[in-house]
Every structure is written in C-alpha cells, then in structure tokens.
Design a protein around this motif. Structure first.
Motif, short mmCIF file in Angstrom:
data_model
loop_
_atom_site.label_atom_id
_atom_site.label_comp_id
_atom_site.label_asym_id
_atom_site.label_seq_id
_atom_site.Cartn_x
_atom_site.Cartn_y
_atom_site.Cartn_z
N THR A 122 0.85 -1.18 0.00
CA THR A 122 0.00 0.00 0.00
C THR A 122 0.89 1.24 0.00
N ILE A 123 0.37 2.32 -0.54
CA ILE A 123 1.14 3.57 -0.61
C ILE A 123 1.49 4.03 0.79
N HIS A 124 0.52 3.96 1.70
CA HIS A 124 0.77 4.43 3.06
C HIS A 124 1.88 3.63 3.75
N SER A 125 1.86 2.31 3.60
CA SER A 125 2.87 1.50 4.29
C SER A 125 4.25 1.67 3.65
N PHE A 126 4.30 1.76 2.33
CA PHE A 126 5.60 1.86 1.66
C PHE A 126 6.31 3.16 2.00
N PHE A 127 5.57 4.26 2.08
CA PHE A 127 6.18 5.56 2.38
C PHE A 127 6.02 5.96 3.84
N GLU A 128 5.40 5.06 4.65
CA GLU A 128 5.20 5.30 6.08
C GLU A 128 4.49 6.63 6.31
N LEU A 129 3.41 6.83 5.57
CA LEU A 129 2.64 8.06 5.65
C LEU A 129 1.46 7.90 6.60
N PRO A 130 1.06 8.97 7.28
CA PRO A 130 -0.10 8.89 8.19
C PRO A 130 -1.40 8.79 7.40
N HIS A 131 -2.44 8.24 8.03
CA HIS A 131 -3.75 8.12 7.37
C HIS A 131 -4.55 9.40 7.60
N ARG A 132 -4.01 10.49 7.16
CA ARG A 132 -4.62 11.82 7.19
C ARG A 132 -3.90 12.65 6.13
N ILE A 133 -4.27 13.92 6.01
CA ILE A 133 -3.57 14.78 5.06
C ILE A 133 -2.14 14.96 5.55
N PRO A 134 -1.15 14.48 4.80
CA PRO A 134 0.25 14.55 5.25
C PRO A 134 0.88 15.92 4.96
N ASN A 135 0.68 16.87 5.87
CA ASN A 135 1.16 18.22 5.62
C ASN A 135 2.07 18.77 6.72
N LYS A 136 2.67 17.86 7.48
CA LYS A 136 3.67 18.27 8.46
C LYS A 136 5.05 17.76 8.03
N LYS A 137 6.06 18.51 8.36
CA LYS A 137 7.42 18.13 7.95
C LYS A 137 7.80 16.76 8.48
N LYS A 138 7.36 16.43 9.70
CA LYS A 138 7.73 15.14 10.30
C LYS A 138 7.01 13.97 9.65
N ASP A 139 6.02 14.26 8.78
CA ASP A 139 5.34 13.19 8.06
C ASP A 139 6.25 12.55 7.02
N TYR A 140 7.32 13.24 6.67
CA TYR A 140 8.23 12.76 5.62
C TYR A 140 9.57 12.42 6.26
N LYS A 141 10.00 11.20 6.06
CA LYS A 141 11.21 10.73 6.74
C LYS A 141 12.11 9.97 5.79
N LEU A 142 13.36 9.86 6.19
CA LEU A 142 14.28 9.00 5.44
C LEU A 142 13.92 7.56 5.79
N LEU A 143 13.53 6.80 4.80
CA LEU A 143 12.99 5.46 5.01
C LEU A 143 14.08 4.41 5.09
N ARG A 144 13.79 3.34 5.84
CA ARG A 144 14.77 2.26 6.01
C ARG A 144 15.11 1.60 4.67
N HIS A 145 14.14 1.57 3.77
CA HIS A 145 14.37 0.90 2.50
C HIS A 145 14.70 1.91 1.38
N ARG A 146 15.31 3.05 1.75
CA ARG A 146 15.62 4.06 0.72
C ARG A 146 16.67 3.58 -0.28
N GLU A 147 17.47 2.56 0.11
CA GLU A 147 18.43 2.01 -0.85
C GLU A 147 17.66 1.38 -2.03
N TRP A 148 16.58 0.68 -1.71
CA TRP A 148 15.72 0.10 -2.76
C TRP A 148 15.03 1.22 -3.54
N ILE A 149 14.55 2.24 -2.84
CA ILE A 149 13.88 3.36 -3.50
C ILE A 149 14.81 4.04 -4.50
N ASN A 150 16.08 4.13 -4.16
CA ASN A 150 17.04 4.76 -5.06
C ASN A 150 17.37 3.90 -6.28
N LYS A 151 17.09 2.61 -6.18
CA LYS A 151 17.35 1.73 -7.32
C LYS A 151 16.16 1.64 -8.28
#
Length: 436
Positions: free
Chosen positions: A79-108
């Motif tokens: 799911t989009i929410h689980s992959f990007f670890e986003l809250p189930h609301r309007i994501p409009n706070k800076k802390k809603d966006y984080k460096l993800l554990r799987h960013r190595e895969w995201i970069n590939k």
C-alpha cells in the motif's frame, strides 16, 4: 458442494494469455522509455493482467503500489501508506516525511506502478512525490522515477471524510482526484486506454455496463439490469458475498449470518478516547465473533493486508486465532487515530482528537462495494439498499460479475443510483478528443 465466494488475492496470467498488438506496444513503450503513462480502460479490460505481465517481464526495477490492501496484494506490491510510512490523514507536516529504512531500494527503482489509481487522493500523490524527492535526493517530479498510473476514473472515487473536505477544497479546488495533484500536472502522463473487455463475454451486458459507466441511463437499460432482481431470499444461492454501499447494511447481513452459527459467541469490546464516533470505526466497538465466522482484516499487518479474508479458528477471552489460507495467525489489538485540522499561521496543522483500540477484524459475509473494486466474481449479490452515494459506485458493483446470469439484485437499480462527477468526464473527454 455450495458455491463459496473468494476474494482474488493475487493476479495470475491466464493460461490462454494472448499478447495482442496493443499490449505488446504498451509494454515496449513502458520498457524502452522513461515516459510517464496513465493506463485506463473500463472494468475487465485486463489492466491488472498487464501489470502482472509487466512485473514479470520487465528488466526495470519496479515497485507496485496501491491505495487499498486488497489491490496491493493482488499486484504483489504494497500500500502507498505502508511503503512511504505516511499517516492516514492529510500529510502536511514536515515530520510526516522521513528517510525510510528501504531508501536504498527506493534509489534503485526505475518504475513505480500505482494500481487502482482512481481511489488515490491528490494529497496522497503529492505526498509520494515529496517522499521520493527526499529519499532519492533528487528535486525532480517523483524523484526522477517513471510512474505508470493504472485505473479507471469512472470507477470509485477517493474517500474524503467530512473534517478533511474544507482542507482539501482549499488545496485542490478542482477536486480530490489524483489528476488534480500538483505533482501530476508537472509530468502530464501519456493517456492510453485498453478497449477490449475480457471479464464479460456477452456483448449486450458489456454495452449496458458501458452505458452505466458513462451515465447514459435509459428505461430499456434499467429493465435489462433489473431482470436480475430476486423475489425472495431463497432464490439466492448460498455462499455468495453480498455487496452494499454502506457499512451499516453489511453489518446487518453479517450479524444475521453470525447468529446462524451454533457455536459460542465471544465479545471483544474496543476502547475509545476523545472524539471517536462509531461512524469513524473500521470495525465494531463491540465485536461479536464465533468459531467458523468468515472475517476480513481491516488494517495492514505482518501476515495480511487490509481486505484479506480469513475464518475464525479459535477464540479465547483475550485471544483470537484466524486461519488465512492454510496458516493460523494470532491477532493483536490495533490503534486507530482520528485527526482534525487547525489553521495556524496560514497552514493547516493536524491534531489527534480521538483514538479507537480494537482487534482489526470484521465479519465478511457481506462487504462494501468500495472494498471490492478490482475483484472479479462468478456470482455476486448486490444490495444498493438506500442508494449509491458516490461517483462510480453502482458501475463498480455491477461490473464485478462475469455475466448477467451471475448477478443477483436485492432491489432494482434506479436512475438515482448512478452517481456521476462531471469533473471526471471533463478530464476523460479532454484526453479522448486528442486520441481521435
């Protein structure tokens, strides 16, 4: 043996899968270029089948995403929410966006496929864009990843709850649809429509479904559909899932089925804090279960996703064991949060105003139409109850079944049941004019 409805939890290529010219050209275009594409088409035209063919055969590093858990597991994705670890609301706070554990895969990643995109809200698509830019450290739309949007905008629209409506209307005045996202307007994907219907074989039924899809309703059309109205419950074969617009109707059906089981009944009482009403709950505050009950998981977990179907295997005072497929799983309580938004210094700030703690399970002899987008059934019961209330709902319900003979209606379809958003028609018309 009675027919038993099963949810499709994985798209497989048909044994007689034929790589026709349109599919072959589409694959070559996605594979050989980095161009963004919106792949659309009416229900049953093979959009999910193409996604599976592409996933298996592409040389690109690909990630399949979807809004609902059912669609995600069908596409063997997340799911989009689980992959990007986003809250189930309007994501409009800076802390809603984080460096993800799987960013190595995201970069590939070379390609992201977003399935059932009609249900993806504009704010969620923009959140994807922001997270990809952050994790790929590239200030390009979607971090420079190619996006394949897959879905039919004439089907179910995004869900906007009351407290979010004002905020979304301010940010997206043309509507909450994905194609109104700021990020979408920056890439303007190529529009490709699949035209051949595979789900249904009867040309008359195919034509009728298209008329419903396009809101071209006539009395002749309604008479054709309503020949499937059943006169008595005994005329409905056993083992079918019932689709209805609302949770209240599906709860009524499920309660009646539960009462028919001759096993001990257990109650699991959820806990609420603050402003959390019953209409906000993903399942019942007083959850009643019996061994043998058919259930649906209503929150993503390590061994299931939102929408996975299972059967209650064992019940104890504070323990629920579910059988999913051939495996047994112990289910733990989950916490849901309800958010409101405060206008602070020109920005809307989210704030938790209530919580709900309960086992993420609900009875599933009946399910909402929303949960069943993307599913195909041999037979299904549709109960429009007090009426469809959102764009595309009736079309989705009717088009789940392979043939008119497999459709059972609790009541006749009426003109008022076909809800239609003209903003969707405007979007599609602009593209279809370019295709002519």
């Amino acid at each position: 043996m009675n027919y038993v409805t099963k949810f499709d939890t994985g798209t497989e290529l048909p044994k007689n899968f034929y790589l026709n010219k349109q599919i072959r050209n589409l694959f070559d275009e996605v594979e050989s270029q980095k161009k963004h594409v919106l792949l659309t088409g009416k229900a049953g035209t093979g959009k999910s089948t193409f996604v599976e063919y592409l996933r298996i055969n592409t040389n690109k590093k690909v990630q399949v995403l979807a809004f609902t858990g059912v669609s995600a597991i069908k596409g063997k994705g997340r799911t989009i929410h689980s992959f990007f670890e986003l809250p189930h609301r309007i994501p409009n706070k800076k802390k809603d966006y984080k460096l993800l554990r799987h960013r190595e895969w995201i970069n590939k990643l070379d390609l992201i496929i977003i399935d059932e995109v009609s249900m993806v809200r504009a704010d969620l698509l923009d959140a994807m864009d922001r997270s990809l830019r952050l994790n790929r450290t590239k200030d390009l739309p979607f971090g420079g990843v190619q996006i394949l949007f897959v879905g039919d905008v004439f089907q179910m629209s995004p869900v906007v709850r009351g407290i979010e409506k004002e905020v979304l209307e301010k940010y997206y005045p043309d509507g909450p649809y994905f194609f109104n996202a700021k990020s979408y307007s920056q890439i303007l994907p190529k529009y490709i429509e699949l035209t051949k219907v595979f789900r249904q074989k009867d040309q008359r039924f195919i034509e009728v479904l298209e008329e419903v899809r396009r809101n071209r309703i006539t009395e002749i059309l309604l008479d054709y559909i309503n020949q499937r109205v059943v006169n008595a419950v005994k005329d409905i074969p056993s083992g079918l899932i019932l689709l209805a617009p609302t949770n209240s109707r599906t709860n009524e059906v499920n309660t009646k089925k539960l009462n028919s089981l001759h096993n001990d009944e257990y109650e699991f009482i959820g806990k609420t804090t603050g402003n959390f009403h019953s209409s906000d709950m993903a399942t019942e505050k007083v959850l009643k279960l019996k061994v043998g009950a058919q259930v649906m998981m209503v929150k993503n977990g390590s061994a299931w996703v939102n929408g996975t179907i299972g059967v209650v295997h064992k019940l104890e005072k504070d323990k629920i064991t579910i059988k999913i497929g051939s495996r047994l799983h112990t289910v733990e309580e989950e916490l849901w949060e309800k958010w409101d938004y405060q206008h602070v210094k020109g920005k809307y700030e989210p704030k938790v105003i209530g919580t709900f703690k309960q086992y993420p399970i609900k009875l599933a002899w009946a399910a909402t139409i929303h949960k069943c987008q993307g599913q195909t059934f041999e037979k299904v019961v549709v109960d429009l109850d007090m009426g469809a209330f959102s764009h595309g709902m009736t079309y989705v319900a009717l088009s789940r079944v392979k043939s008119i003979e497999g459709l059972y209606l609790v009541r006749g379809v009426e003109r008022r049941d076909v809800r239609f958003d003209k903003r969707v028609n405007k979007f599609v018309s602009q593209h279809e004019l370019l295709l002519e």
